[in-house]
Motif scaffolding. Structure first.
Motif, PDB file in Angstrom:
ATOM      1  N   HIS A 147       0.841  -1.205   0.000  1.00  0.00           N
ATOM      2  CA  HIS A 147       0.000   0.000   0.000  1.00  0.00           C
ATOM      3  C   HIS A 147       0.874   1.252   0.000  1.00  0.00           C
ATOM      4  O   HIS A 147       0.680   2.162  -0.815  1.00  0.00           O
ATOM      5  CB  HIS A 147      -0.906  -0.029   1.246  1.00  0.00           C
ATOM      6  N   GLN A 148       1.855   1.286   0.892  1.00  0.00           N
ATOM      7  CA  GLN A 148       2.722   2.466   0.983  1.00  0.00           C
ATOM      8  C   GLN A 148       3.536   2.655  -0.302  1.00  0.00           C
ATOM      9  O   GLN A 148       3.691   3.784  -0.799  1.00  0.00           O
ATOM     10  CB  GLN A 148       3.674   2.346   2.185  1.00  0.00           C
ATOM     11  N   PHE A 163       1.168   3.979  -3.174  1.00  0.00           N
ATOM     12  CA  PHE A 163       0.809   5.395  -3.083  1.00  0.00           C
ATOM     13  C   PHE A 163       2.049   6.293  -3.100  1.00  0.00           C
ATOM     14  O   PHE A 163       1.959   7.451  -3.518  1.00  0.00           O
ATOM     15  CB  PHE A 163      -0.099   5.635  -1.871  1.00  0.00           C
ATOM     16  N   GLY A 164       3.179   5.765  -2.700  1.00  0.00           N
ATOM     17  CA  GLY A 164       4.425   6.511  -2.887  1.00  0.00           C
ATOM     18  C   GLY A 164       4.729   6.686  -4.367  1.00  0.00           C
ATOM     19  O   GLY A 164       5.139   7.764  -4.819  1.00  0.00           O
ATOM     20  N   LEU A 196       2.496   6.642  -6.853  1.00  0.00           N
ATOM     21  CA  LEU A 196       1.520   7.575  -7.438  1.00  0.00           C
ATOM     22  C   LEU A 196       1.856   9.027  -7.090  1.00  0.00           C
ATOM     23  O   LEU A 196       1.764   9.922  -7.945  1.00  0.00           O
ATOM     24  CB  LEU A 196       0.108   7.236  -6.941  1.00  0.00           C
ATOM     25  N   ALA A 197       2.246   9.253  -5.831  1.00  0.00           N
ATOM     26  CA  ALA A 197       2.588  10.620  -5.416  1.00  0.00           C
ATOM     27  C   ALA A 197       3.821  11.123  -6.171  1.00  0.00           C
ATOM     28  O   ALA A 197       3.845  12.261  -6.656  1.00  0.00           O
ATOM     29  CB  ALA A 197       2.835  10.666  -3.911  1.00  0.00           C
ATOM     30  N   GLY A 213       2.855  11.762  -9.799  1.00  0.00           N
ATOM     31  CA  GLY A 213       2.009  12.959  -9.880  1.00  0.00           C
ATOM     32  C   GLY A 213       2.841  14.224  -9.794  1.00  0.00           C
ATOM     33  O   GLY A 213       2.666  15.162 -10.585  1.00  0.00           O
ATOM     34  N   PHE A 214       3.781  14.241  -8.862  1.00  0.00           N
ATOM     35  CA  PHE A 214       4.654  15.410  -8.762  1.00  0.00           C
ATOM     36  C   PHE A 214       5.635  15.463  -9.932  1.00  0.00           C
ATOM     37  O   PHE A 214       6.068  16.542 -10.329  1.00  0.00           O
ATOM     38  CB  PHE A 214       5.370  15.446  -7.407  1.00  0.00           C
ATOM     39  N   VAL A 218       4.809  14.850 -12.983  1.00  0.00           N
ATOM     40  CA  VAL A 218       4.062  15.591 -14.011  1.00  0.00           C
ATOM     41  C   VAL A 218       4.126  17.086 -13.715  1.00  0.00           C
ATOM     42  O   VAL A 218       4.356  17.909 -14.610  1.00  0.00           O
ATOM     43  CB  VAL A 218       2.597  15.103 -14.076  1.00  0.00           C
ATOM     44  N   LEU A 224       8.590   9.326 -16.309  1.00  0.00           N
ATOM     45  CA  LEU A 224       7.625   9.199 -15.206  1.00  0.00           C
ATOM     46  C   LEU A 224       7.624   7.820 -14.540  1.00  0.00           C
ATOM     47  O   LEU A 224       7.527   7.733 -13.308  1.00  0.00           O
ATOM     48  CB  LEU A 224       6.218   9.576 -15.687  1.00  0.00           C
ATOM     49  N   PRO A 282       7.515  12.212  -1.946  1.00  0.00           N
ATOM     50  CA  PRO A 282       6.434  11.756  -1.058  1.00  0.00           C
ATOM     51  C   PRO A 282       6.851  11.657   0.410  1.00  0.00           C
ATOM     52  O   PRO A 282       5.991  11.525   1.279  1.00  0.00           O
ATOM     53  CB  PRO A 282       6.084  10.358  -1.604  1.00  0.00           C
TER      54      PRO A 282
END
Lengths: 155, 265
Positions: A10-11, A14-15, A17-18, A21-22, A24, A33, A93
């Protein structure tokens, strides 16, 4: 160990994805990316393992930044001079922005009228601020030390 | 007319063009998120690529100065630097250009044209793509902080809207600190209202996660890099800038919490 695996995944997810996202926001190209996402996943995985081993946030962040920076440095042939930037994006992140906000909100609370338990509020705010300073320092040092020792090229 | 044929003046004008062109490249790198040592390295490579023997540089938060020496002639020029952001692809493109210039074979006109082309043609993600990506990043930050799934959705929307409005405000020249305060208020309010409507149990965390798009991660690490590289003045300036952004962002969250009745003013 296996019961920790879902939390670790999980971590890491989401790490990733974060960080992407940054990435981008920082105008990384689409080819870079996935590397940002991988660096973010690695950083959060290492930090999570460290915290599960009862390390402090600062210690775990330092280890995560070192591992991420060293790993990305091994991809210098593929990434070129961008490897330092990819490592940085991966560690974004871990930047303790929420603690920073909590610290400043805590200091604002201390000046409020009719404050109950001012000492506890102040101590919490100071703890959060110190955590921000030490964690940022740990991330920065963890990124810079391998980059300098391994002589990553900026150009 | 005779004065223009003076070889010293001609050489000074050549040096001036080299200095200004190198400063322009340095300014773009700085505005794109490069650390001071990288900017100095790039400017030095470009200047030496044109035969400059000695390069001296000074970086301030809002300006760059260079002194170039060649053939017994020396000039100093300064250039203003605009708002410091992050643009990875442009930064890397200018670094590659610096390497090409340092290898020789390019004229000042060619390099100036190439810098102009890179500024114009280096691709950027569209504002909506960036907004959605930042929304996803904020929501992911939220999950890392421990928010529940209803709050994840609220943060996603709040972060996306916040980033889009931030882009528009900055594009219209609004002061970066005022933007931080306004966006913190907007995003935290949206994140908080959304979380309440979706019956989240982590409203406060959701409001904090909604403003994490404002946390200046690159400037804060650049501040440390600059200090470690021997540029404490610039590093300190960056650190103060980071602190100011966070103060404005916190005040925005404070007002949002007061609006939602979670805190008294």
């Amino acid at each position: 160990m296996f019961e920790l695996l879902p939390h670790l995944l999980h971590q890491a997810l989401f790490g990733a994805l974060a960080a992407a996202g940054f990435g981008v926001l920082f105008n990384f190209g689409f080819r870079a990316l996935p590397w940002c996402a991988a660096a973010g996943a690695l950083a959060l995985a290492v930090r999570t393992v460290g915290q599960d081993l009862a390390w402090s946030l600062e210690g775990a962040s330092f280890a995560a930044a070192i591992v991420t920076s060293c790993s990305v440095s091994m991809l210098r042939k593929q990434l070129g001079p961008a490897c330092n930037a990819v490592a940085l994006a991966g560690c974004i992140p871990m930047v303790p922005g929420a603690f920073f906000g909590q610290a400043l909100l805590g200091f604002l609370s201390v000046t409020a009228p009719n404050l109950v338990d001012a000492e506890a509020t102040l101590i919490l705010a100071v703890q959060s601020l110190l955590r921000v300073i030490f964690t940022l320092g740990a991330i920065g040092a963890g990124l810079l030390i391998p980059a300098h020792l391994l002589r990553n090229q900026d150009f | 007319m005779e004065q223009q044929q003076d070889p010293v003046i001609v050489r000074h004008r050549e040096l001036e063009r080299i200095a200004n062109m190198a400063l322009r490249a340095g300014r773009i790198m700085m505005e794109s998120g490069a650390s001071v040592s990288v900017v100095h390295g790039g400017v030095g490579m470009i200047a030496r690529g044109f035969g400059v023997e000695d390069v001296g540089l000074r970086s301030g938060y809002a300006s760059l100065e260079v002194t170039v020496t060649a053939g017994g002639n020396t000039i100093t020029r300064m250039m203003q630097v605009g708002r410091l952001g992050v643009n990875h692809r442009l930064d890397q493109a200018i670094r590659r250009l610096a390497v090409r210039v340092s290898q020789g074979g390019m004229s000042v006109d060619e390099v100036e044209a190439e810098i102009g082309r890179l500024v114009q043609e280096t691709p950027r993600h569209s504002a909506w793509v960036v907004a959605v990506a930042v929304g996803i990043a904020c929501a992911s930050f939220g999950r890392l902080l421990g928010v529940d799934w209803p709050a994840f959705v609220a943060i996603l929307v709040a972060g996306t809207v916040g980033q889009y409005v931030r882009h528009q405000l900055l594009h219209n020249g609004v002061n970066v600190f005022i933007v931080a305060g306004l966006i913190a208020f907007l995003s935290a309010t949206l994140g908080g209202v959304g979380s309440i409507l979706l019956k989240s149990g982590t409203v406060n965390l959701a409001m904090m996660a909604s403003i994490l798009l404002l946390v200046p991660g690159v400037p804060s690490t650049n501040a440390q890099t600059d200090i470690m590289d021997g540029y404490p003045t610039m590093g300190s300036a960056r650190a103060v800038w980071v602190l100011m952004i966070m103060v404005f962002a916190s005040v925005g969250v404070w007002f949002a919490e007061a609006l939602l009745g979670l805190r008294s003013l």
